[in-house]
Design a protein around this motif. Structure first.
Motif, mmCIF file in Angstrom:
data_model
loop_
_atom_site.group_PDB
_atom_site.id
_atom_site.type_symbol
_atom_site.label_atom_id
_atom_site.label_comp_id
_atom_site.label_asym_id
_atom_site.label_seq_id
_atom_site.Cartn_x
_atom_site.Cartn_y
_atom_site.Cartn_z
ATOM 1 N N LEU A 12 -53.565 28.853 -6.519
ATOM 2 C CA LEU A 12 -52.471 29.020 -7.477
ATOM 3 C C LEU A 12 -51.667 30.289 -7.186
ATOM 4 C CD1 LEU A 12 -54.282 27.984 -10.795
ATOM 5 C CD2 LEU A 12 -52.613 26.654 -9.476
ATOM 6 N N GLY A 13 -52.362 31.368 -6.821
ATOM 7 C CA GLY A 13 -51.686 32.635 -6.534
ATOM 8 C C GLY A 13 -50.729 32.518 -5.354
ATOM 9 N N PHE A 14 -51.173 31.881 -4.273
ATOM 10 C CA PHE A 14 -50.311 31.765 -3.098
ATOM 11 C C PHE A 14 -49.228 30.708 -3.282
ATOM 12 C CE2 PHE A 14 -53.666 34.181 -0.978
ATOM 13 C CZ PHE A 14 -52.882 35.071 -0.256
ATOM 14 N N LEU A 15 -49.498 29.680 -4.083
ATOM 15 C CA LEU A 15 -48.434 28.736 -4.416
ATOM 16 C C LEU A 15 -47.330 29.437 -5.200
ATOM 17 C CD1 LEU A 15 -50.279 25.434 -5.443
ATOM 18 C CD2 LEU A 15 -48.764 25.778 -3.477
ATOM 19 N N THR A 40 -52.329 24.900 13.528
ATOM 20 C CA THR A 40 -53.514 25.528 12.930
ATOM 21 C C THR A 40 -54.062 24.678 11.796
ATOM 22 O OG1 THR A 40 -52.661 27.732 13.488
ATOM 23 C CG2 THR A 40 -54.399 27.617 11.822
ATOM 24 N N LEU A 41 -53.157 24.157 10.947
ATOM 25 C CA LEU A 41 -53.597 23.303 9.840
ATOM 26 C C LEU A 41 -54.216 22.006 10.358
ATOM 27 C CD1 LEU A 41 -50.684 23.663 7.258
ATOM 28 C CD2 LEU A 41 -53.009 24.556 7.059
ATOM 29 N N ALA A 42 -53.638 21.450 11.415
ATOM 30 C CA ALA A 42 -54.197 20.225 11.989
ATOM 31 C C ALA A 42 -55.578 20.484 12.566
ATOM 32 C CB ALA A 42 -53.262 19.684 13.075
ATOM 33 N N GLY A 43 -55.741 21.636 13.232
ATOM 34 C CA GLY A 43 -57.061 21.995 13.756
ATOM 35 C C GLY A 43 -58.076 22.153 12.642
ATOM 36 N N LEU A 44 -57.652 22.780 11.541
ATOM 37 C CA LEU A 44 -58.535 22.954 10.390
ATOM 38 C C LEU A 44 -58.938 21.598 9.807
ATOM 39 C CD1 LEU A 44 -59.908 24.789 8.291
ATOM 40 C CD2 LEU A 44 -57.742 24.858 7.053
ATOM 41 N N LEU A 246 -57.380 22.799 2.688
ATOM 42 C CA LEU A 246 -56.228 22.618 3.573
ATOM 43 C C LEU A 246 -54.937 23.032 2.857
ATOM 44 C CD1 LEU A 246 -56.062 21.435 6.491
ATOM 45 C CD2 LEU A 246 -55.229 19.330 5.444
ATOM 46 N N VAL A 247 -54.790 22.623 1.596
ATOM 47 C CA VAL A 247 -53.603 22.979 0.816
ATOM 48 C C VAL A 247 -53.552 24.490 0.593
ATOM 49 C CG1 VAL A 247 -52.408 22.646 -1.380
ATOM 50 C CG2 VAL A 247 -53.583 20.726 -0.306
ATOM 51 N N THR A 248 -54.717 25.098 0.348
ATOM 52 C CA THR A 248 -54.778 26.547 0.141
ATOM 53 C C THR A 248 -54.268 27.292 1.363
ATOM 54 O OG1 THR A 248 -56.656 26.328 -1.368
ATOM 55 C CG2 THR A 248 -56.301 28.493 -0.371
ATOM 56 N N PHE A 249 -54.705 26.879 2.539
ATOM 57 C CA PHE A 249 -54.266 27.563 3.754
ATOM 58 C C PHE A 249 -52.782 27.329 4.021
ATOM 59 C CE2 PHE A 249 -58.645 28.393 4.570
ATOM 60 C CZ PHE A 249 -58.626 29.532 5.369
ATOM 61 N N LEU A 321 -61.078 43.624 2.653
ATOM 62 C CA LEU A 321 -60.744 42.606 1.660
ATOM 63 C C LEU A 321 -60.854 41.216 2.287
ATOM 64 C CD1 LEU A 321 -57.632 44.242 -0.063
ATOM 65 C CD2 LEU A 321 -60.033 44.348 -0.755
ATOM 66 N N ALA A 322 -61.149 40.230 1.453
ATOM 67 C CA ALA A 322 -61.340 38.863 1.953
ATOM 68 C C ALA A 322 -60.116 38.349 2.679
ATOM 69 C CB ALA A 322 -61.705 37.930 0.793
ATOM 70 N N ILE A 323 -58.925 38.750 2.226
ATOM 71 C CA ILE A 323 -57.694 38.270 2.842
ATOM 72 C C ILE A 323 -57.523 38.843 4.237
ATOM 73 C CG2 ILE A 323 -56.183 40.135 2.014
ATOM 74 C CD1 ILE A 323 -55.342 36.377 2.176
ATOM 75 N N GLY A 324 -58.288 39.869 4.600
ATOM 76 C CA GLY A 324 -58.159 40.497 5.917
ATOM 77 C C GLY A 324 -58.317 39.523 7.058
ATOM 78 N N SER A 325 -59.188 38.546 6.902
ATOM 79 C CA SER A 325 -59.377 37.505 7.905
ATOM 80 C C SER A 325 -59.511 36.167 7.189
ATOM 81 C CB SER A 325 -60.636 37.775 8.742
ATOM 82 O OG SER A 325 -60.949 36.669 9.559
ATOM 83 N N LEU A 326 -58.810 35.168 7.686
ATOM 84 C CA LEU A 326 -58.908 33.853 7.071
ATOM 85 C C LEU A 326 -60.319 33.289 7.186
ATOM 86 C CD1 LEU A 326 -55.530 32.260 8.207
ATOM 87 C CD2 LEU A 326 -56.055 33.451 6.084
#
Length: 367
Positions: A12-15, A40-44, A246-249, A321-326
């Motif tokens: 929700l935050g990134f949307l 990248t999304l397709a690979g995920l 997938l949507v989150t990324f 922080l968690a956001i530092g690396s996906l």
């Protein structure tokens, strides 16, 4: 599904960020397509399908029981998992290694006294450390390797001191943080159902083909080719894939990609003296804590006079922080443990504070 979305604060935050930036700073559709990072999304997506298939086949549960039965202590098992995770991250990339190791760890936790979330946190740190050494270990290294045109071994040799400091600290943390004592196998919880050989073969072969397609820059085609056999033979597996991840990324890529190209951000970059190694190092780490290390690499690439110094900075920036690396976000999402994010930060932030100055000193001393 709607209830899960309502409680997914990261999504929700990134949307919200994506929508606000799209309204406040309209950009052409081509920019949004570039930020979305479709390969990248397709690979995920391909990895999610493969790993869900491996889980459904029962292979992970049997591997977990075999590993627990042979481990003598919790700390020995921890070192085995951490070392395996770091090694896999060098060869198969950090994301792939997590998709393999975290489900295995969850299966181990269900049949033993292993502290699952502690192990997942250590594995998240391990993929950041292990992938640092390899030009193909993570997206930022791959980007910088292609940019510098260095030979594979020369790139790895340059990153070796950074990896060495990270891995030594990780081993010390593993030995100090995991409890003493033997691994206790809960025999009544061991899954005695036979492995579905057909599904295991399909899923493992699909994983190998997906990694190969990603390595040769055909991730989209690889994901499309995976959908066909699973749609025909294993529809239940597709239904159990974590589509919200997938949507989150996608939301993360759109929001952070847009934010990194805002005019105030670009003006701030022009004002930095990135010719100074310490300035570049600190800037790369701090930017990773805000927008993640892959967007930070893209942000600084044209401004940094030393691409390998930038590589050191953004790989160190994967901690904290968690956001530092996906990869951190993937580990937390795969684990789905209560309080996982809090525990990760309690360990990863101090780890960054210790690791960052040590890496800088060793890197400058050997450089």
């Amino acid at each position: 599904m709607l209830r899960r979305v309502a409680h997914d604060w990261l999504l929700l935050g990134f949307l919200l960020l994506t929508i606000v930036l799209a309204v406040a700073d309209p950009r052409p559709l081509t920019d949004h397509q570039r930020w979305l990072q479709l390969p990248t999304l397709a690979g995920l997506l391909g990895l999610l399908i493969c790993i869900q298939g491996i889980r459904d086949s029962g292979l992970v549960q049997h591997l977990a029981a075999a590993m627990v039965a042979r481990a003598h202590s919790l700390r020995m098992l921890g070192l085995m998992l951490v070392s395996t995770t770091a090694l896999l991250a060098m060869v198969l990339t950090n994301d792939v290694s997590l998709f393999l190791i975290v489900p295995l760890t969850l299966a181990i936790g269900r049949i033993s006294n292993v502290p699952v979330m502690r192990m997942v946190v250590l594995e998240a740190l391990a993929v950041n450390a292990g992938s640092t050494l390899s030009p193909i270990g993570n997206p930022q290294n791959l980007l910088l390797w292609q940019y510098t045109h260095l030979p594979f071994l020369q790139f790895a040799w340059t990153m070796l001191p950074t990896f060495g400091v990270m891995f030594v600290l990780l081993v010390i943390l593993t030995l100090c943080w995991l409890p003493r004592g033997r691994v206790l196998l809960h025999a009544e919880d061991v899954d005695g159902h036979p492995i579905s050989a057909a599904q295991a073969v399909l899923s493992v072969a699909a994983l190998a083909s997906m990694v190969l397609m990603m390595e040769h820059n055909h991730a989209v085609l690889g994901a499309l080719l995976l959908l066909v056999p699973f749609a025909l033979l294993e529809r239940g597996t597709l239904a159990r894939v974590d589509w919200l991840l997938l949507v989150t990324f996608a939301a993360i890529f759109l929001g952070l990609g847009h934010a990194a190209e805002l005019p105030p951000v670009q003006r701030a970059l022009d004002g930095l003296n990135l010719d100074q190694p310490l300035t570049l190092y600190v800037s790369g780490i701090l930017a990773s804590q805000v927008i993640s290390n892959v967007p930070a690499t893209v942000l600084f690439l044209r401004h940094a006079p030393d691409a390998m110094a930038l590589a050191v900075a953004v790989n160190v920036g994967g901690f904290g922080l968690a956001i530092g690396s996906l990869a951190n976000l993937i580990a937390l999402r795969l684990a789905k443990q209560p309080g996982g994010g809090r525990l990760l930060h309690q360990v990863s932030v101090p780890f960054l504070l210790v690791c960052a100055p040590l890496v800088y000193l060793v890197w400058r001393w050997l450089g």
